[in-house]
Write a protein that holds these residues in place. Structure first.
Motif, short mmCIF file in Angstrom:
data_model
loop_
_atom_site.label_atom_id
_atom_site.label_comp_id
_atom_site.label_asym_id
_atom_site.label_seq_id
_atom_site.Cartn_x
_atom_site.Cartn_y
_atom_site.Cartn_z
N VAL A 178 0.88 -1.17 0.00
CA VAL A 178 0.00 0.00 0.00
C VAL A 178 0.91 1.21 0.00
N ILE A 179 0.59 2.21 -0.80
CA ILE A 179 1.45 3.40 -0.87
C ILE A 179 1.66 3.97 0.52
N GLY A 180 2.92 4.05 0.92
CA GLY A 180 3.23 4.58 2.25
C GLY A 180 3.42 3.50 3.29
N ALA A 181 3.12 2.25 2.92
CA ALA A 181 3.30 1.13 3.86
C ALA A 181 4.12 0.05 3.18
N PRO A 182 5.44 0.22 3.12
CA PRO A 182 6.28 -0.69 2.35
C PRO A 182 6.18 -2.15 2.77
N SER A 183 5.87 -2.40 4.03
CA SER A 183 5.79 -3.79 4.47
C SER A 183 4.41 -4.39 4.25
N GLY A 184 3.49 -3.63 3.69
CA GLY A 184 2.18 -4.16 3.40
C GLY A 184 1.13 -3.73 4.41
N GLN A 185 -0.11 -3.97 4.06
CA GLN A 185 -1.25 -3.60 4.90
C GLN A 185 -1.74 -4.84 5.61
N PRO A 186 -1.88 -4.82 6.94
CA PRO A 186 -2.28 -6.02 7.66
C PRO A 186 -3.75 -6.36 7.51
N GLY A 187 -4.64 -5.39 7.43
CA GLY A 187 -6.06 -5.65 7.32
C GLY A 187 -6.74 -5.84 8.66
N ASP A 188 -8.06 -5.60 8.70
CA ASP A 188 -8.88 -5.76 9.91
C ASP A 188 -8.31 -5.00 11.10
N LEU A 189 -8.12 -3.71 10.93
CA LEU A 189 -7.61 -2.89 12.02
C LEU A 189 -8.65 -2.81 13.14
N PRO A 190 -8.23 -2.69 14.40
CA PRO A 190 -9.19 -2.73 15.52
C PRO A 190 -10.34 -1.75 15.37
N TRP A 191 -10.05 -0.51 14.93
CA TRP A 191 -11.11 0.49 14.84
C TRP A 191 -12.05 0.24 13.67
N GLU A 192 -11.69 -0.66 12.76
CA GLU A 192 -12.59 -1.04 11.67
C GLU A 192 -13.62 -2.08 12.11
N VAL A 193 -13.24 -2.91 13.08
CA VAL A 193 -14.07 -4.08 13.39
C VAL A 193 -14.64 -4.08 14.80
N SER A 194 -14.21 -3.15 15.65
CA SER A 194 -14.64 -3.17 17.05
C SER A 194 -14.99 -1.78 17.54
N GLU A 195 -15.87 -1.76 18.51
CA GLU A 195 -16.12 -0.53 19.25
C GLU A 195 -15.01 -0.39 20.28
N LEU A 196 -14.41 0.79 20.38
CA LEU A 196 -13.23 0.96 21.23
C LEU A 196 -13.42 2.10 22.22
N THR A 197 -12.67 1.99 23.30
CA THR A 197 -12.51 3.07 24.26
C THR A 197 -11.04 3.13 24.61
N SER A 198 -10.54 4.27 25.08
CA SER A 198 -9.09 4.39 25.27
C SER A 198 -8.75 5.36 26.39
N VAL A 199 -7.49 5.30 26.80
CA VAL A 199 -6.89 6.29 27.69
C VAL A 199 -5.55 6.69 27.08
N VAL A 200 -5.13 7.92 27.34
CA VAL A 200 -3.92 8.46 26.72
C VAL A 200 -2.95 8.91 27.80
N GLY A 201 -1.68 8.54 27.63
CA GLY A 201 -0.63 8.99 28.51
C GLY A 201 0.37 9.85 27.77
N LYS A 202 1.47 10.15 28.42
CA LYS A 202 2.49 11.00 27.82
C LYS A 202 3.15 10.34 26.62
N ARG A 203 3.34 9.02 26.67
CA ARG A 203 4.03 8.32 25.59
C ARG A 203 3.18 7.23 24.92
N THR A 204 2.01 6.94 25.48
CA THR A 204 1.23 5.82 24.95
C THR A 204 -0.25 6.19 24.84
N ILE A 205 -0.93 5.42 24.00
CA ILE A 205 -2.38 5.37 24.01
C ILE A 205 -2.75 3.90 24.11
N VAL A 206 -3.65 3.58 25.03
CA VAL A 206 -4.05 2.20 25.26
C VAL A 206 -5.56 2.11 25.01
N ALA A 207 -5.96 1.16 24.17
CA ALA A 207 -7.36 1.04 23.81
C ALA A 207 -7.83 -0.41 23.97
#
Length: 431
Positions: free
Chosen positions: A177-206
């Motif tokens: 995929v243009i911009g993703a030299p190693s390929g596109q994995p497919g079925d990303l979490p936000w495509e297939v699931s309802e999500l909730t998250s929290v954000v920190g200084k260096r991470t986001i956890v969902a």
């Protein structure tokens, strides 16, 4: 058959030019020159008319332009927190239901950039007024000024002054995929699931709403692991480490769900310099080992390249992650030391580039191979220090240069000797 005498003879162009030269050379009147040229009736190539555009191509381009206007409106609505505007491009029904879930999950992930564009021209579906179009999205979470992650999805539209989305598919695994030299994995979490998250200084956890109560604990552990992982960045630290905690259903569907039975977490390249981390449903049952799992996977996100890497570098990729995971603890306290000893004394052939495990081996065998990789990297750190180790990782994993080719350049010694010394160290350390 005799030629028709009434047909005018047409001289070749070179003959006409000869006549012109002779007329000029003899000083004949210009009128005669015009007469000669008229009588020769020279065939010259007329200026080609500009080719008319293929009507089908022109129609497809116009449809793409109208759809692009809709996609731009939708992007603005997403970033502006306008759910109604985001859904407005879709007809009522399944497409709108799909968009509603995506909108909620993307907003939960703090989407900060969202760009959509046609990838190629649309094609007719066979139904009057309906078109299929592949769309590329580029996005960022939490941080607006970041290198975007790309993905492509197939869509179906009904054309009109304002086209309406009829269907949007989930991304499929794709080798490029243009911009993703190693390929596109497919079925990303936000495509297939309802999500909730929290954000920190260096991470986001969902995660999904069912595991919402685990997020504070996961965030604290992730933030601590990120401080360690940052030390092993090879081409710059990630703007945010993206971490997803999966329940059983999500573990079997996110990113294709094809994970070995012995896996409890993984990092996967989604392009734009981002490796997203997934923690398996049993990972929280490991107690203190959970911290090691996080340090391991976040070290992957920090140290791995945006493109592909060679299988023969598996020992170095995983060894660095395991080295980060133990976070300075002595070899004697390595949790997989017993399995490593068993692997070293077993059927290992003593070659570092022949360690990559298959999905059908046991958990103990996999742990042993990871342990060998850890000891190998430990040897190089003890000999050359972490800075030179990361330079070695850059050359081998990122630049795809075999160790035998660059060992002397980076480490100052030939690879054959270093490999033998490393294997001897592993055998001693495993006991």
């Amino acid at each position: 058959m005799a030629p028709d005498g009434r047909r005018r003879r047409r001289w070749p162009l070179w003959a006409a030019l000869v006549v012109v030269v002779l007329v000029l050379a003899c000083g004949l009147p210009a009128a005669l020159l015009v007469s000669v040229l008229r009588d020769t009736d020279v065939e010259t190539s007329a200026t080609a008319a500009e080719p008319t555009e293929n009507p089908t191509t022109l129609a497809a381009q116009q449809v793409a332009e109208r759809i692009s206007v809709q996609l731009n409106r939708q992007a603005a609505a997403l970033l502006g927190g306008d759910r109604a505007g985001f859904l407005a491009i879709a007809e009522a029904g399944s497409a709108r239901t799909e968009l509603r879930r995506r909108y909620d999950s993307l907003r939960a992930l703090r989407v900060k950039r969202w760009e959509a564009s046609a990838s190629g021209l649309p094609t007719e579906t066979g139904q009057a007024g309906e078109w299929r179009l592949r769309v590329q999205f580029n996005y960022c979470f939490v941080v607006a000024r970041c290198q975007t992650s790309p993905m492509v999805v197939d869509t179906r539209w009904r054309d009109g002054a304002e086209p309406r989305l009829l269907e949007i598919e989930k991304s499929k695994s794709s080798p490029y995929v243009i911009g993703a030299p190693s390929g596109q994995p497919g079925d990303l979490p936000w495509e297939v699931s309802e999500l909730t998250s929290v954000v920190g200084k260096r991470t986001i956890v969902a995660t999904t709403p069912a595991y919402r109560n685990r997020l504070p604990y996961l965030l604290a552990r992730a933030e601590a692991a990120a401080k360690v992982a940052d030390l092993y960045a090879v081409s710059g630290t990630p703007d945010r480490y993206r971490i997803f905690y999966a329940g059983k259903k999500e573990w079997e569907t996110w990113y294709g769900g094809e994970q070995p039975e012995w896996g409890i977490g993984y990092a996967i390249n989604v392009g734009g310099g981002h490796h997203e981390v997934v923690l398996g449903p049993d990972s929280l049952d490991y107690g203190p080992f959970m911290d090691q799992v996080l340090r391991h996977e976040l070290a992957h996100a920090a140290s791995m390249p945006d493109g592909y890497w060679e299988d023969w570098a598996w020992w170095l990729v995983e060894g660095v992650a395991e080295y980060a995971a133990v976070d300075g603890q002595p070899v004697a306290r390595y949790l997989g030391l017993a399995e490593t000893r068993q692997a070293v004394r077993g059927d290992w052939n003593g070659k570092l580039d022949d360690l990559i495990p298959t999905g059908d081996i046991s958990g103990e065998e996999a742990t042993g191979r990871y342990g060998i990789a850890y000891l190998a990297v430990r040897y190089f750190v003890d000999r050359f220090g972490e800075e030179q180790l990361l330079a070695f990782v850059k050359a081998v994993v990122h630049d795809l240069r075999p160790p035998a080719q660059i060992a002397e350049e980076v480490l100052g010694e030939p690879w054959s000797g270093l490999h033998d010394e490393c294997v001897a160290y592993i055998r001693r350390a495993a006991g």
